[in-house]
Design an enzyme around this catalytic site. Sequence first.
Site, PDB file in Angstrom:
ATOM      1  N   TYR A  88     -14.268   6.414-112.919  1.00 57.02           N
ATOM      2  CA  TYR A  88     -13.687   7.049-111.734  1.00 57.02           C
ATOM      3  C   TYR A  88     -14.357   8.406-111.473  1.00 57.02           C
ATOM      4  O   TYR A  88     -14.468   8.838-110.335  1.00 57.02           O
ATOM      5  CB  TYR A  88     -12.186   7.311-111.941  1.00 57.02           C
ATOM      6  CG  TYR A  88     -11.252   6.155-111.661  1.00 57.02           C
ATOM      7  CD1 TYR A  88     -11.701   4.836-111.568  1.00 57.02           C
ATOM      8  CD2 TYR A  88      -9.885   6.387-111.502  1.00 57.02           C
ATOM      9  CE1 TYR A  88     -10.801   3.796-111.327  1.00 57.02           C
ATOM     10  CE2 TYR A  88      -8.993   5.355-111.248  1.00 57.02           C
ATOM     11  CZ  TYR A  88      -9.454   4.067-111.163  1.00 57.02           C
ATOM     12  OH  TYR A  88      -8.570   3.057-110.919  1.00 57.02           O
ATOM     13  N   GLY A  89     -14.739   9.058-112.547  1.00 60.78           N
ATOM     14  CA  GLY A  89     -15.193  10.455-112.464  1.00 60.78           C
ATOM     15  C   GLY A  89     -16.431  10.665-111.629  1.00 60.78           C
ATOM     16  O   GLY A  89     -16.782  11.783-111.286  1.00 60.78           O
ATOM     17  N   GLU A 113     -16.098   3.917-124.009  1.00 65.16           N
ATOM     18  CA  GLU A 113     -15.734   2.527-123.685  1.00 65.16           C
ATOM     19  C   GLU A 113     -16.584   1.538-124.482  1.00 65.16           C
ATOM     20  O   GLU A 113     -16.155   0.425-124.757  1.00 65.16           O
ATOM     21  CB  GLU A 113     -15.926   2.260-122.189  1.00 65.16           C
ATOM     22  CG  GLU A 113     -14.918   2.957-121.298  1.00 65.16           C
ATOM     23  CD  GLU A 113     -13.529   2.317-121.272  1.00 65.16           C
ATOM     24  OE1 GLU A 113     -13.420   1.110-121.582  1.00 65.16           O
ATOM     25  OE2 GLU A 113     -12.554   3.025-120.956  1.00 65.16           O
ATOM     26  N   CYS A 126     -10.126  15.173-120.047  1.00 67.09           N
ATOM     27  CA  CYS A 126     -10.274  13.754-119.702  1.00 67.09           C
ATOM     28  C   CYS A 126      -9.637  12.989-120.842  1.00 67.09           C
ATOM     29  O   CYS A 126      -9.870  13.316-122.014  1.00 67.09           O
ATOM     30  CB  CYS A 126     -11.753  13.400-119.577  1.00 67.09           C
ATOM     31  SG  CYS A 126     -12.098  11.621-119.530  1.00 67.09           S
ATOM     32  N   THR A 127      -8.818  11.989-120.507  1.00 67.87           N
ATOM     33  CA  THR A 127      -8.040  11.325-121.557  1.00 67.87           C
ATOM     34  C   THR A 127      -8.891  10.448-122.487  1.00 67.87           C
ATOM     35  O   THR A 127      -8.410  10.021-123.526  1.00 67.87           O
ATOM     36  CB  THR A 127      -6.910  10.484-120.945  1.00 67.87           C
ATOM     37  OG1 THR A 127      -7.464   9.606-119.947  1.00 67.87           O
ATOM     38  CG2 THR A 127      -5.857  11.378-120.304  1.00 67.87           C
ATOM     39  N   HIS A 128     -10.132  10.200-122.111  1.00 68.73           N
ATOM     40  CA  HIS A 128     -11.021   9.485-123.039  1.00 68.73           C
ATOM     41  C   HIS A 128     -11.461  10.382-124.215  1.00 68.73           C
ATOM     42  O   HIS A 128     -11.761   9.891-125.298  1.00 68.73           O
ATOM     43  CB  HIS A 128     -12.295   9.023-122.320  1.00 68.73           C
ATOM     44  CG  HIS A 128     -12.155   7.751-121.539  1.00 68.73           C
ATOM     45  ND1 HIS A 128     -11.538   7.708-120.314  1.00 68.73           N
ATOM     46  CD2 HIS A 128     -12.561   6.486-121.809  1.00 68.73           C
ATOM     47  CE1 HIS A 128     -11.583   6.452-119.855  1.00 68.73           C
ATOM     48  NE2 HIS A 128     -12.188   5.693-120.753  1.00 68.73           N
ATOM     49  N   ASP A 182      -4.928   4.254-116.485  1.00 69.36           N
ATOM     50  CA  ASP A 182      -6.190   4.993-116.577  1.00 69.36           C
ATOM     51  C   ASP A 182      -7.292   4.111-115.994  1.00 69.36           C
ATOM     52  O   ASP A 182      -7.099   2.911-115.792  1.00 69.36           O
ATOM     53  CB  ASP A 182      -6.508   5.339-118.043  1.00 69.36           C
ATOM     54  CG  ASP A 182      -7.803   6.121-118.194  1.00 69.36           C
ATOM     55  OD1 ASP A 182      -8.026   7.063-117.424  1.00 69.36           O
ATOM     56  OD2 ASP A 182      -8.624   5.777-119.079  1.00 69.36           O
ATOM     57  N   SER A 183      -8.456   4.697-115.782  1.00 71.20           N
ATOM     58  CA  SER A 183      -9.611   3.907-115.346  1.00 71.20           C
ATOM     59  C   SER A 183     -10.069   2.944-116.440  1.00 71.20           C
ATOM     60  O   SER A 183     -10.806   2.006-116.156  1.00 71.20           O
ATOM     61  CB  SER A 183     -10.768   4.844-114.993  1.00 71.20           C
ATOM     62  OG  SER A 183     -11.097   5.623-116.132  1.00 71.20           O
ATOM     63  N   CYS A 185      -4.825   9.783-116.550  1.00 71.71           N
ATOM     64  CA  CYS A 185      -6.235   9.950-116.187  1.00 71.71           C
ATOM     65  C   CYS A 185      -6.320  11.258-115.414  1.00 71.71           C
ATOM     66  O   CYS A 185      -5.669  11.402-114.371  1.00 71.71           O
ATOM     67  CB  CYS A 185      -6.659   8.767-115.308  1.00 71.71           C
ATOM     68  SG  CYS A 185      -8.327   8.899-114.640  1.00 71.71           S
ATOM     69  N   ASN A 186      -7.087  12.202-115.930  1.00 78.62           N
ATOM     70  CA  ASN A 186      -7.203  13.485-115.229  1.00 78.62           C
ATOM     71  C   ASN A 186      -7.839  13.311-113.864  1.00 78.62           C
ATOM     72  O   ASN A 186      -7.480  14.000-112.905  1.00 78.62           O
ATOM     73  CB  ASN A 186      -8.048  14.470-116.053  1.00 78.62           C
ATOM     74  CG  ASN A 186      -7.332  14.947-117.282  1.00 78.62           C
ATOM     75  OD1 ASN A 186      -7.260  14.231-118.277  1.00 78.62           O
ATOM     76  ND2 ASN A 186      -6.785  16.147-117.226  1.00 78.62           N
ATOM     77  N   THR A 187      -8.800  12.389-113.786  1.00 80.99           N
ATOM     78  CA  THR A 187      -9.540  12.208-112.542  1.00 80.99           C
ATOM     79  C   THR A 187      -8.626  11.649-111.454  1.00 80.99           C
ATOM     80  O   THR A 187      -8.592  12.157-110.328  1.00 80.99           O
ATOM     81  CB  THR A 187     -10.737  11.272-112.784  1.00 80.99           C
ATOM     82  OG1 THR A 187     -11.493  11.773-113.884  1.00 80.99           O
ATOM     83  CG2 THR A 187     -11.621  11.174-111.572  1.00 80.99           C
TER      84      THR A 187
HETATM   85  N1  DGL Z   1      -9.842   8.978-118.513  1.00 76.59           N
HETATM   86  C1  DGL Z   1     -10.338   9.446-117.229  1.00 76.59           C
HETATM   87  C2  DGL Z   1      -9.969  10.911-117.061  1.00 76.59           C
HETATM   88  O1  DGL Z   1      -9.039  11.380-117.715  1.00 76.59           O
HETATM   89  C3  DGL Z   1     -11.792   9.092-117.125  1.00 76.59           C
HETATM   90  C4  DGL Z   1     -12.240   8.996-115.719  1.00 76.59           C
HETATM   91  C5  DGL Z   1     -13.439   8.131-115.495  1.00 76.59           C
HETATM   92  O2  DGL Z   1     -13.290   6.905-115.463  1.00 76.59           O
HETATM   93  O3  DGL Z   1     -14.519   8.697-115.251  1.00 76.59           O
HETATM   94  O4  DGL Z   1     -10.513  11.635-116.270  1.00 76.59           O
END
Ligand code: DGL
Length: 267
Positions: A40-41, A150, A182-184, A8-9, A71-73
């Site tokens: 990343y988003g 975060e 988003c996995t966060h 993930d990011s 990470c979805n992004t």
């Molecule tokens: N966990 C990432 C996701 O699922 C977050 C992306 C990000 O860093 O913006 O999209």
Amino acid sequence: MNPIGVFDSGIGGVSVLRAMRVEMPQADLIYVGDNIHLPYGEKSMEEIRTYTRGVVKFLIESGCNVIVIACNTASAAALKQMRDEFPHITFVGMEPAVKPAAEQTQTGVVGVIATTATFQGELFASVVERFANNVKVLRQPCPGLVQQIEAGELATDKTKSMLHQWLDPMKEQNIDRLVLGCTHYPFVAETIRGILGDGVQIIDPAPAIARQVKRVSDYENLKSGRAGEVQFYTSGNPNQFGNVLTQLTGWSEVIQQLHWNNNVLTR
Ligand code: DGL
């Protein structure tokens, strides 16, 4: 069995890793958070692809032949390319769980929260087209929410007011399902529940993804009889990563440092 890579990011993919540890407790896992490049988003598809490729190469060199892009992004920006570039690797990616939401909704209105880049990707458009033709899908990017998580700010006044600003209009439009795209975001699910109430079901795809990883890996044949080991790496600050990890999961783990050099990720 080779270790399974999870990427993930930042810390968000831990929501998927946590479900994997429950589903496949004997599997060895390697987690990489590319915190130096987070979020990343809000980056271009090309940049996200470059970072994803670097992390994937690192995981392959570390012995992984199954890699979860948690990470979805990154999945939206790079899953297809990674499958093309590394055909011998099995990739599992994230796509917003629009399908179960569309199948289950009673009001005919579902909400999706995700990053800006996830909504821009073709993957999201195709999911809506395939599975949600007959329902209204409200999409809401949440810039800044990843950074709050975060920072461990799961239920502070600032996080709550950001969430209110995004979720109140969805509530007014009568959603009864909210997809965490988003996995966060599962880490603020309780705060979201406090805002939306019990009438809206929150959909976290992590358990379904963990079952999918189990299916596509050799896990069923693994009879090691010992608990799996998990190695954690970050390209950001290991102390900060470790502290937030403990806050989010209760785990206390050694976090190892990674470095980027010309788009190559090394120990
Ligand atoms: N966990 C990432 C996701 O699922 C977050 C992306 C990000 O860093 O913006 O999209």
